[in-house]
Write an enzyme that holds these catalytic residues in place. Structure first.
Site, PDB file in Angstrom:
ATOM      1  N   ASP A 110     -51.026 -41.575  -2.400  1.00 20.69           N
ATOM      2  CA  ASP A 110     -51.794 -40.361  -2.114  1.00 20.69           C
ATOM      3  C   ASP A 110     -52.726 -39.978  -3.260  1.00 20.69           C
ATOM      4  O   ASP A 110     -52.266 -39.487  -4.293  1.00 20.69           O
ATOM      5  CB  ASP A 110     -50.785 -39.233  -1.849  1.00 20.69           C
ATOM      6  CG  ASP A 110     -51.464 -37.938  -1.430  1.00 20.69           C
ATOM      7  OD1 ASP A 110     -52.652 -37.974  -1.067  1.00 20.69           O
ATOM      8  OD2 ASP A 110     -50.788 -36.892  -1.460  1.00 20.69           O
ATOM      9  N   ASP A 322     -61.415 -39.426  -1.458  1.00 16.53           N
ATOM     10  CA  ASP A 322     -60.012 -39.452  -1.075  1.00 16.53           C
ATOM     11  C   ASP A 322     -59.721 -40.668  -0.206  1.00 16.53           C
ATOM     12  O   ASP A 322     -60.361 -40.867   0.816  1.00 16.53           O
ATOM     13  CB  ASP A 322     -59.700 -38.158  -0.313  1.00 16.53           C
ATOM     14  CG  ASP A 322     -58.247 -38.076   0.084  1.00 16.53           C
ATOM     15  OD1 ASP A 322     -57.402 -38.604  -0.651  1.00 16.53           O
ATOM     16  OD2 ASP A 322     -57.952 -37.485   1.138  1.00 16.53           O
TER      17      ASP A 322
END
Ligand SMILES: *[C@@H]1O[C@H](CO)[C@@H](O)[C@H](O)[C@H]1NC(C)=O
Ligand SMILES: *[C@@H]1O[C@H](CO)[C@@H](O)[C@H](O)[C@H]1NC(C)=O
Ligand SMILES: *[C@@H]1O[C@H](CO)[C@@H](O)[C@H](O)[C@H]1NC(C)=O
Ligand SMILES: *[C@@H]1O[C@H](CO)[C@@H](O)[C@H](O)[C@H]1NC(C)=O
Ligand SMILES: *[C@@H]1O[C@H](CO)[C@@H](O)[C@H](O)[C@H]1NC(C)=O
Ligand SMILES: *[C@@H]1O[C@H](CO)[C@@H](O)[C@H](O)[C@H]1NC(C)=O
Length: 443
Positions: A110, A322
């Site tokens: 993540d 991201d």
């Protein structure tokens, strides 16, 4: 005596060759497994590709809902149904081990969070997990951080409430919005399975041992590996041993083969050669987790749409890169200008699919060919030329959708469809992100 020493030395060598730590000169690579790929524990062969995409989009819209927006953003009202979210912590998984002897976990990789944590025994309140749960009492290298230590304060931990029976271990709490984990901060050995055949291990890595974890975690995910820019993240902790460098190469979403995406560290993460473009990372001291870049404009063919925002905030650091978000989500007023230009160029028959929640979709028909433009993303200092596969995705037999959408819950995010088939390199020392067009199925 001599024999004993020799045996001890041989044992020492054995351990060293089993787990080598990397120096600044070394590098290593681990597999990143897309959660919907055949290699993933989440793989559901009965799911159709379009169902997988729908789930991924829902994850996109729900992701980073934990991000507390600051004044820096103008954030529109959420309008997506959260009930459809299955998990929003990202699309890629990595395998690693914690402790001595090494205990395997399958964690979500993540880039939108920092802490490395796994569910731990004794479970006060754990979500259902199919794999065995890590028991720190069985790891000889596990050591909790004391709650009255400076380290605990620096990591924003605290002493547990009196009478909670949790002893004096430094307690952390991470709130992901619709999920949270509470547990003890500790140090233990982390072992990463390098694709070059040898495992690399990092003693005394700070980890969270989660004893109270709830929310929409999947029973096959045993934790999260935070790859953000904050103090506890894997990247920050590996620090000088990877010379502040990591990179990834994501295979395209529609790829049906078994090749995994790659996550590289240290020397393996250098992005160089022809075709490389770099853009500065903008740092916000209060939001160290996220890698902010500056988006100046997006071109659709030859038509350039300059970045604009309905807020008065500076455009510096206006987008987060991201790896865990599928779609690219843009400031709503900028998105609508972009959408108009894209729609004019494509000029196809539009379809509405309320289930997908993507605003711009076209009907796919054999008779009419859609003109898909080349889109260029102009970051500060570098233009990234995207291929139609980075910007349009086939969501069903009937519909092709623009992989960009307005950011309704979150700041602007540069998502993973746009990043597929690029080697994306982060250099946290030089504070740059670099992009190099690469066939990620071949690396
Ligand atoms: C690397 O670690 C994994 C567990 O994470 C283990 O299964 C594997 O055998 C190890 N490989 C080597 C070469 O030590
Ligand atoms: C777990 O944490 C939540 C949130 O702080 C708390 O309300 C709950 O009581 C905790 N559960 C247990 C069993 O301690
Ligand atoms: C991927 O791997 C699975 C099982 O290992 C195998 O059945 C399948 O044929 C492979 N697919 C491709 C495209 O190689
Ligand atoms: C799609 O839905 C929007 C609003 O929900 C509507 O304004 C638009 O006309 C619809 N387009 C089509 C092609 O049905
Ligand atoms: C997009 O770029 C490719 C490669 O540069 C080129 O071959 C193609 O014609 C371009 N497409 C359009 C619609 O301009
Ligand atoms: C784009 O993706 C499709 C699958 O959706 C694939 O068939 C095609 O080969 C890809 N094109 C390129 C240029 O990679």
């Amino acid at each position: 005596m001599a024999a004993l020493a020799t045996t001890a030395f041989a044992l020492f060598l054995l351990c060293v060759s089993d787990f080598i730590s990397v120096s600044a000169k070394g590098g290593f690579t681990v597999d990143l497994i897309h959660r919907d790929s055949p290699r993933s524990p989440f793989y559901n062969p009965s799911e159709t590709p379009s169902q997988r995409l729908k789930n991924a989009f829902h994850r996109s819209f729900g992701r980073l809902s934990h991000l507390k927006p600051t004044n820096h953003y103008s954030v529109a009202q959420p309008n997506q149904a959260e009930s459809t979210l299955i998990s929003n912590r990202g699309d890629y998984l990595m395998e690693l081990s914690i402790g001595t002897p090494p205990f395997s976990i399958t964690a979500i990789a993540d880039t939108g969070s920092d802490l490395i944590w796994t569910q731990c025994e004794p479970c006060v309140n754990c979500y259902t997990q199919t794999d065995p749960i890590f028991d720190p009492s069985k790891s000889s290298t596990y050591k909790t951080i004391h709650c009255s230590s400076n380290q605990c304060t620096e990591l924003k931990g605290r002493c547990p409430a009196k009478g909670s029976g949790s002893g004096s271990a430094c307690q952390y709490e991470v709130d992901y919005g619709i999920q949270y984990t509470i547990g003890n901060l500790a140090v233990d050995t982390l072992t990463l399975p390098s694709t070059t055949g040898r495992n690399v291990s990092f003693p005394k890595t700070i980890i969270g041992c989660g004893h109270n974890n709830t929310g929409t975690f999947d029973k096959k995910e045993t934790g999260i590996v935070g790859l953000g820019g904050g103090d506890e993240s894997l990247i920050t902790q590996l620090g000088t041993s990877i010379d502040g460098k990591f990179s990834y190469c994501l295979v395209p979403f529609a790829w049906e083969g078994n090749q995994t995406s790659k996550l590289n560290f240290g020397d393996n993460a250098v992005v160089s050669g022809s075709g490389v473009v770099s853009t500065p990372i903008v740092e916000y001291p209060t939001q160290k987790t996220f890698f902010f870049l500056t988006l100046k404009a997006i071109s659709v063919g030859k038509v350039k749409v300059p970045y604009s925002s309905s807020s008065s905030a500076s455009s510096k650091g206006n987008i987060i890169i991201d790896s865990g978000t599928t779609l690219t989500l843009l400031e709503p007023s900028f998105y609508s200008k972009l959408e108009k230009v894209v729609d004019k160029v494509v000029g196809g028959e539009r379809v509405n699919d309320s289930q997908i929640g993507i605003p711009l979709c076209y009907k796919v028909s054999q008779s009419k060919y859609l003109k898909l433009p080349n889109i260029t993303v102009h970051f500060s200092g570098g233009n990234v030329k995207l291929k139609p596969n980075n910007t349009f995705i086939r969501v069903s037999d009937e519909a092709l959708c623009f992989a960009f959408a307005p950011a309704v819950l979150v700041p602007s995010l540069y998502g993973n469809v746009a990043q597929a088939d690029f080697l994306v390199g982060y250099d946290v020392k030089k504070k740059t992100v670099s992009f190099k067009p690469t066939d990620c199925t071949k690396v």
